[in-house]
Every structure is written in C-alpha cells, then in structure tokens.
Design a protein around this motif. Structure first.
Motif, PDB file in Angstrom:
ATOM      1  N   GLU A 175       0.839  -1.193   0.000  1.00 60.20           N
ATOM      2  CA  GLU A 175       0.000   0.000   0.000  1.00 60.20           C
ATOM      3  C   GLU A 175       0.876   1.246   0.000  1.00 60.20           C
ATOM      4  OE1 GLU A 175      -2.936   0.262   3.028  1.00 60.20           O
ATOM      5  OE2 GLU A 175      -4.045  -1.522   2.375  1.00 60.20           O
ATOM      6  N   ALA A 179      -3.561   3.460  -0.654  1.00 61.60           N
ATOM      7  CA  ALA A 179      -3.986   2.855  -1.922  1.00 61.60           C
ATOM      8  C   ALA A 179      -3.281   1.517  -2.122  1.00 61.60           C
ATOM      9  CB  ALA A 179      -3.669   3.787  -3.086  1.00 61.60           C
ATOM     10  N   LYS A 180      -4.029   0.516  -2.544  1.00 65.63           N
ATOM     11  CA  LYS A 180      -3.431  -0.783  -2.849  1.00 65.63           C
ATOM     12  C   LYS A 180      -2.670  -0.685  -4.167  1.00 65.63           C
ATOM     13  CE  LYS A 180      -6.907  -3.462  -0.358  1.00 65.63           C
ATOM     14  NZ  LYS A 180      -7.955  -4.531  -0.438  1.00 65.63           N
ATOM     15  N   VAL A 181      -1.440  -1.141  -4.155  1.00 65.07           N
ATOM     16  CA  VAL A 181      -0.576  -0.973  -5.323  1.00 65.07           C
ATOM     17  C   VAL A 181       0.224  -2.239  -5.585  1.00 65.07           C
ATOM     18  CG1 VAL A 181      -0.339   1.526  -5.081  1.00 65.07           C
ATOM     19  CG2 VAL A 181       1.250   0.007  -3.887  1.00 65.07           C
ATOM     20  N   ASP A 224      -1.320   1.562  -9.146  1.00 65.13           N
ATOM     21  CA  ASP A 224      -2.605   1.130  -8.609  1.00 65.13           C
ATOM     22  C   ASP A 224      -3.324   0.258  -9.633  1.00 65.13           C
ATOM     23  OD1 ASP A 224      -3.742   2.854 -10.489  1.00 65.13           O
ATOM     24  OD2 ASP A 224      -4.218   4.418  -9.026  1.00 65.13           O
ATOM     25  N   ARG A 230       1.485   5.686  -8.409  1.00 68.26           N
ATOM     26  CA  ARG A 230       1.232   6.285  -7.096  1.00 68.26           C
ATOM     27  C   ARG A 230       2.536   6.763  -6.462  1.00 68.26           C
ATOM     28  NH1 ARG A 230      -3.899   6.946  -4.835  1.00 68.26           N
ATOM     29  NH2 ARG A 230      -5.392   6.010  -6.276  1.00 68.26           N
TER      30      ARG A 230
END
Length: 280
Positions: A175, A179-181, A224, A230
């Motif tokens: 993350e 945000a999940k990445v 992402d 990101r």
C-alpha cells in the motif's frame, strides 16, 4: 542575453546543482491472473511500465509530493516539493523547500516552480533576482533534462522515464498512502525513453541521457489497479564537474488525489527576469 543566462544556470545556478555545489492505455487488466499467479499480475512487467505514463494522461490531473535526496562530501540533503500537475496540458506548479544550509542559517522561503513543455519557471529564486520576477529556463538546454535541476523531477517526465524500461520484475503487493498498489523494480534507459517520450520531453530526456554519468536509471515504482503511478523512485548518477566523482541523486515522486483541480497560469514576458543571475 537570454541564451547566455540559461547557459549560466546550467553551470551551477540551478537549484539542485547549487545545493550540491555548496556542499561540495493503462494496465487496468493486469490483475486478472492474480488467483493463478499467486498475486503477481498477468502481463510482461516491461510492457506494463511502458504504459504507465499513458495511464496518467487518462487520469488527467493529480496532486504531487516530491523529494530529491543527494549525498556529497559526507553530507546528505533533501529538497522537498508539493503541488499539482495536469498530465494532458503538461503543466504543473510546485512549491519547493530547500534545506537549511550547512552553516545553520535559516531555510529560505519556498521557491515556486511552474512546469511547462520545454520550460521551467522559478520565483523567489534568489541570486539577485527581484522577488516579483520569474526566472525562465529552457529545459532542453539543461544537462540533466530538468530531472534534478529544479530540486524536483517533473511528474510527467518521471513517468516518461519508464518508457525506457529495459528490465523489470514484479516485487509484490503493498500500500502507498492508503492505496493498494503493485510494486515493480527495474532499470530504464534514458536514450530509449527519449525516443518513446512525448514531444515535450523528448529533447530534455535526450539531454539527460548524455549529461548524467550513465543513461541507466534504476527505479522502484508502485502502480494502482488503474495502472496509474502512485509512487516512483529513480536513482540518478549526476556528474558534479568530474566524471570520476558522480553524485548519487534519488528522486521520489508521490501522486495522489487524481482529478484535483489544476489552475496554472504561466508568466507574461514582462514578469520574466532578463538580467544577470549571481553565482551562489
């Protein structure tokens, strides 16, 4: 006179170089194979990263935080910036904060930077420039292509460096700022990036390929689920006067709040300083 002014800046009046001197289509579908691959996205990582800049154009705008770290003479300094960027118009605004100098003097006021195709505008530059005037630099004349000159890497230029990716691997999921990445690590080639870049960044990246100690740029990047960057961290090798003593420069760009409003107005001709800039 303007051309002479720009060349003087290349030789050491620019922000980051001055700091060194005084110290001595997107990747939306990439997750379809996760269940089969144990978490690794489907698709060739190199091709995924080649498209990362396009995903930003599709996103339109974002806020950005930047960090430029360098070490020389046993001292490490960090230059930080924050602002907004429009990836379709290729314009942005950053407020860049220089670190306290080694003598312990108070940090300067933030430098306001406007990023535009082929140009960098700076206000509160110092070096004899009146406070109400802007300094304009032609980024195509800079030996680093403005990847480190202004104390921050242009967010879209940072993304377009990835167009030169030659080798990359998927590291894992994590993350970034909530945000999940997907984390990728690899190496880009600036000459290759220049050939694939947008017209505005082609010449600056070509100049950087020649001006850095090496055209190879190791990086870590976090995308992402929409394929948008990101966070990206490049490690440049900057020539500080002597080829045998390159300076390691790590540039980190964090992108967030996609779709944020961006209102950037470039200076009029009368607002741009045309006089001599003092050496620092």
């Amino acid at each position: 006179m303007v051309r002479r002014q720009q060349h003087r800046r290349v030789r050491g009046v620019v922000v980051a170089v001055g700091v060194v001197g005084c110290l001595g289509a997107g990747a939306v579908g990439c997750g379809r194979g996760d269940a089969v691959t144990g978490g690794a996205p489907a698709g060739d990582p190199v091709r995924v990263l080649h498209r990362a800049a396009d995903a930003l154009v599709q996103a339109g705008t974002s806020k950005a935080r930047t960090s430029l770290e360098m070490a020389t003479g046993g001292t490490r300094v960090t230059v930080r910036g924050q602002g907004v960027y429009d990836y379709r118009k290729r314009i942005g605004r950053l407020k860049v904060l220089l670190p306290q100098d080694p003598a312990g003097a108070a940090a300067r006021r933030p430098i306001t930077e406007l990023l535009a195709p082929g140009a960098l505008f700076m206000k509160n530059r110092g070096a004899g420039v009146p406070d109400d005037k802007w300094v304009r630099v032609d980024t195509g004349t800079l030996s680093d292509g403005n990847l480190v000159t202004g104390g921050a890497t242009d967010p879209f230029a940072a993304a377009e460096v990835l167009r030169g990716t030659r080798a990359a691997t998927f590291v894992g999921r994590t993350e970034v700022a909530g945000a999940k990445v997907r984390h990728y690590r690899g190496t880009a080639d600036l000459e290759r990036a220049a050939r694939a870049a947008s017209e505005a960044n082609r010449q600056p990246l070509r100049a950087a390929a020649k001006g850095f100690a090496t055209a190879r740029v190791p990086f870590d990047v976090y995308l992402d689920d929409q394929g948008r960057i990101r966070k990206v961290r490049h490690r440049f090798s900057f020539v500080n006067g002597r080829k045998d003593e390159p300076v390691a420069v790590a540039s980190t760009t964090l992108l967030y709040d996609f779709g944020a409003p961006v209102d950037v107005r470039l200076p009029e001709g009368g607002d741009i300083y045309a006089g001599r800039i003092a050496e620092e």
